[in-house]
Design an enzyme around this catalytic site. Structure first.
Site, PDB file in Angstrom:
ATOM      1  N   ASP A 112       2.747  -4.267   4.864  1.00  0.00           N
ATOM      2  CA  ASP A 112       1.310  -4.220   4.535  1.00  0.00           C
ATOM      3  C   ASP A 112       0.473  -3.813   5.761  1.00  0.00           C
ATOM      4  OD1 ASP A 112      -1.082  -4.610   3.020  1.00  0.00           O
ATOM      5  OD2 ASP A 112      -1.213  -6.698   3.673  1.00  0.00           O
ATOM      6  N   HIS A 133     -15.793  -3.314  -3.123  1.00  0.00           N
ATOM      7  CA  HIS A 133     -14.738  -3.374  -2.100  1.00  0.00           C
ATOM      8  C   HIS A 133     -14.419  -1.955  -1.611  1.00  0.00           C
ATOM      9  CE1 HIS A 133     -10.776  -4.983  -0.454  1.00  0.00           C
ATOM     10  NE2 HIS A 133     -10.521  -3.673  -0.518  1.00  0.00           N
ATOM     11  N   GLU A 137     -10.153  -5.077   5.804  1.00  0.00           N
ATOM     12  CA  GLU A 137      -9.952  -5.580   4.440  1.00  0.00           C
ATOM     13  C   GLU A 137     -10.920  -6.722   4.122  1.00  0.00           C
ATOM     14  OE1 GLU A 137      -8.557  -5.294   1.458  1.00  0.00           O
ATOM     15  OE2 GLU A 137      -8.176  -3.295   2.210  1.00  0.00           O
ATOM     16  N   TYR A 182      -6.795   0.672  10.423  1.00  0.00           N
ATOM     17  CA  TYR A 182      -6.271  -0.037   9.245  1.00  0.00           C
ATOM     18  C   TYR A 182      -4.860  -0.568   9.504  1.00  0.00           C
ATOM     19  CZ  TYR A 182      -6.314  -0.984   4.198  1.00  0.00           C
ATOM     20  OH  TYR A 182      -6.322  -1.582   2.950  1.00  0.00           O
TER      21      TYR A 182
HETATM   22  C1  L5W Z   1      -8.120  -2.628  -5.733  1.00  0.00           C
HETATM   23  C2  L5W Z   1      -9.261  -3.584  -5.502  1.00  0.00           C
HETATM   24  C3  L5W Z   1      -9.028  -4.143  -4.131  1.00  0.00           C
HETATM   25  C4  L5W Z   1      -7.891  -2.125  -4.344  1.00  0.00           C
HETATM   26  N1  L5W Z   1      -7.709  -2.506  -1.551  1.00  0.00           N
HETATM   27  C5  L5W Z   1      -7.518  -3.583  -2.275  1.00  0.00           C
HETATM   28  O1  L5W Z   1      -7.526  -2.485  -0.224  1.00  0.00           O
HETATM   29  C6  L5W Z   1      -7.745  -3.494  -3.746  1.00  0.00           C
HETATM   30  C7  L5W Z   1      -6.654  -4.049  -4.568  1.00  0.00           C
HETATM   31  C8  L5W Z   1      -6.908  -3.452  -5.934  1.00  0.00           C
HETATM   32  O2  L5W Z   1      -7.188  -4.608  -1.753  1.00  0.00           O
HETATM   33 ZN    ZN Z   2      -9.220  -2.651   0.574  1.00  0.00          ZN
END
Ligand code: L5W
Ligand code: ZN
Length: 550
Positions: free
Chosen positions: A460, A376, A400, A391
């Protein structure tokens, strides 16, 4: 008019814009998607113009100049768009990236891509263009603030003076909001202390007002390691280390033997993979991880073992499946730091490296223990190097979602206890079966699975980790198939789903791509790969329709 471009003179009505576009004609072999905001095309595909592969840029500029009234720019296409890159992809298509300009100043977020096929035909232009900038009242005024002053305003707004990791920047841009255009500065502030931040500020160049701000730090919503100050050795012998990961599994990985110490340095992938120890502090990158005997089986080693090993697995996925050499496709070094802070409940991509907290042991365990989390984070880096999706709001949720999609696909590809959950391996170690998110059913974590249920608030970053559920569900349906809100999708499988989204992300998404544009872009990606009348194209259309995106 170019050969093969049949204008029918059918003018399409414009929504929500006073801009009139006499050139907006639909040819029988050309598809238009029009920006609701601007009335200009935001996705055009078909046989747009003939040319030669060698003259791809010229073909594009000629087309834009011909369609100038439809796009609504002043001056020549060569003045209105700066070419930022030109590459030939594995299908032989030339992909040209553009950034719209006004009198030499870039329009914030207004990037485009154009594709010219092997035989020289301009087949697509993606990305909205802001029309009639020369008529905008806001641009009649000049700027009265210096870039330095704008930077100071942004720092004042932060409320503290950070300790920068990257030199702060302040660049002149044109900022578009609610149809208004403003001379502004785009200020970037990248720091770790007093808490990590990678802020983008937009400061009005006249009034000094903060027009927008977003923390682009990609993180969630919301034997002993290296000695301080040690750097990786530049030479040594590649050896195979073994170690125990966060979940107690044993694995082998490349290390570098130099001057009698084993380093978590793998020079065999791109320009290398390096893993560092923050030693529960917040300085980056920390110290390069060293080990005396190449066996990393202490509890403290586990986070480093997984960060190093899974960075390699993710590198291999992108290289083996897409022939992509690291996130920049130029072999960029993959740097990871573990044991960041104390009980730190997060992981993030700083814009330059990956950082993993240890978690507090109840909500999270060490973040590097999950392959989908590492993939990710690295996918954020791929996105930043390609589409550079802003973002915030829908483009941020798409950003995301791409990280969740490829995080999950890496897990499936490596057959690493795969599923459609995100972060299940590190989330609430004491609770069985839960996860941070579910792509198969985003509603398990109270995230939307349909556009009609999208979050429209400002939290968010405008719901980047919330509305990602809508695209995640579309990606899940595209792969696995199913009936959702009465729409049936025939699954194309994981490989094709990945191929389609990878092409959409790296070829057609632009900085401000919203969900509707993403649909057109993803359909085009499937068209390139499988043909316009393929079942895969039908499935992409159905998958987005099933989640209410048209
Ligand atoms: C970590 C793995 C995915 C980062 N980042 C996330 O944008 C995360 C949550 C915990 O969503
Ligand atoms: Zn992320």
């Amino acid at each position: 008019m170019k050969k093969g471009f049949v204008a029918l003179g059918l003018s399409i009505g414009l929504l929500g814009s006073s801009f009139s576009s006499p050139g907006f004609a639909k040819a029988d072999d050309v598809d238009f998607n029009k920006s609701k905001k601007y009335g200009t095309p935001n996705f055009v595909s078909g046989k747009l113009a003939d040319g030669t592969k060698a003259n791809a840029k010229k073909t594009l500029m000629n087309y834009l100049n011909e369609k100038k009234s439809m796009y609504g720019f002043a001056g020549s296409a060569e003045q209105a768009f700066k070419v930022t890159s030109k590459e030939v992809d594995h299908l032989g298509f030339t992909v040209i990236r553009l950034h719209q300009q006004y009198k030499g100043i870039p329009i914030y977020g207004s990037t485009q891509t154009a594709v010219v096929s092997e035989n020289g035909v301009l087949t697509a232009i993606s990305g909205a263009v802001v029309p009639e900038l020369d008529k905008k009242q806001g641009l009649k005024k000049g700027k009265s603030l210096s870039g330095d002053k704008a930077l100071k305003i942004a720092v004042r707004d932060l409320g503290f003076t950070p300790k920068y990791e990257l030199t702060p920047t302040s660049k002149e841009v044109i900022y578009i909001n609610d149809g208004q255009a403003t001379h502004a500065y785009h200020v970037t502030l990248n720091f770790l202390s007093p808490k990590p931040g990678n802020w983008s500020y937009i400061v009005d160049a006249q009034s000094g007002e903060v027009l927008n701000k977003v923390n682009e730090l990609h993180s969630a919503k919301g034997g002993k390691g290296g000695k301080p100050g040690t750097n990786p050795p530049s030479t040594g012998e590649v050896t195979t280390g073994t170690g125990t990961g966060v979940l107690g599994d044993t694995k082998s990985f490349n290390t570098l033997l130099s001057s009698g110490s084993y380093y978590l340095v793998d020079p065999t992938r791109g320009q290398g993979i390096e893993t560092y120890d923050a030693s529960n502090r917040t300085r980056l990158p920390g110290s390069i991880w060293t080990d005396s005997d190449n066996s990393l089986n202490e509890a403290y080693d586990a986070a480093a073992v997984d960060a190093h090993y899974y960075a390699g697995v993710t590198y291999d996925y992108y290289f083996d499946v897409f022939n992509r050499n690291s996130y920049d496709d130029n072999g960029a070094k993959l740097i990871s730091t573990v044991h960041y802070g104390r009980d730190y409940n997060n992981a993030f991509w700083t814009g330059a490296q990956m950082v993993y907290g240890d978690g507090d042991g109840s909500t999270f365990t060490s973040f590097s223990g999950a392959l989908d989390v590492i993939a990710h984070e690295l996918t954020h880096a791929v996105t930043d190097s390609t589409a550079d999706l802003i973002y915030q709001n829908e483009s941020g949720a798409l950003n995301e979602s791409m990280s969740d999609v490829f995080g999950t696909l890496v897990e499936w590809h490596a057959d690493n206890d795969p599923d459609w959950l995100v972060g299940e391996d590190i989330y609430t170690p004491g609770v069985e079966g839960d996860a941070l998110r579910s792509m198969a059913d985003p509603t398990i974590n109270d995230n939307p699975d349909h556009y009609s249920k999208r979050y429209t608030g400002t939290g968010d970053n405008g719901g980047v980790h919330i509305n990602s559920g809508i695209i995640n569900k579309a990606a899940y349906l595209l792969s696995e198939g199913g009936t959702h809100y009465g729409v049936t999708v025939d699954g194309v499988g994981k490989q094709a789903m990945g191929d389609i989204f990878y092409r959409a992300l790296t070829t057609y998404y632009t900085a401000s791509t919203n969900f509707s544009q993403a649909k057109a872009a993803t359909v085009q990606a499937a068209t390139d790969l499988y043909g316009a009348s393929s079942t895969q194209v039908q499935s992409v259309n159905d998958a987005f329709s099933a989640v209410g995106v048209e």
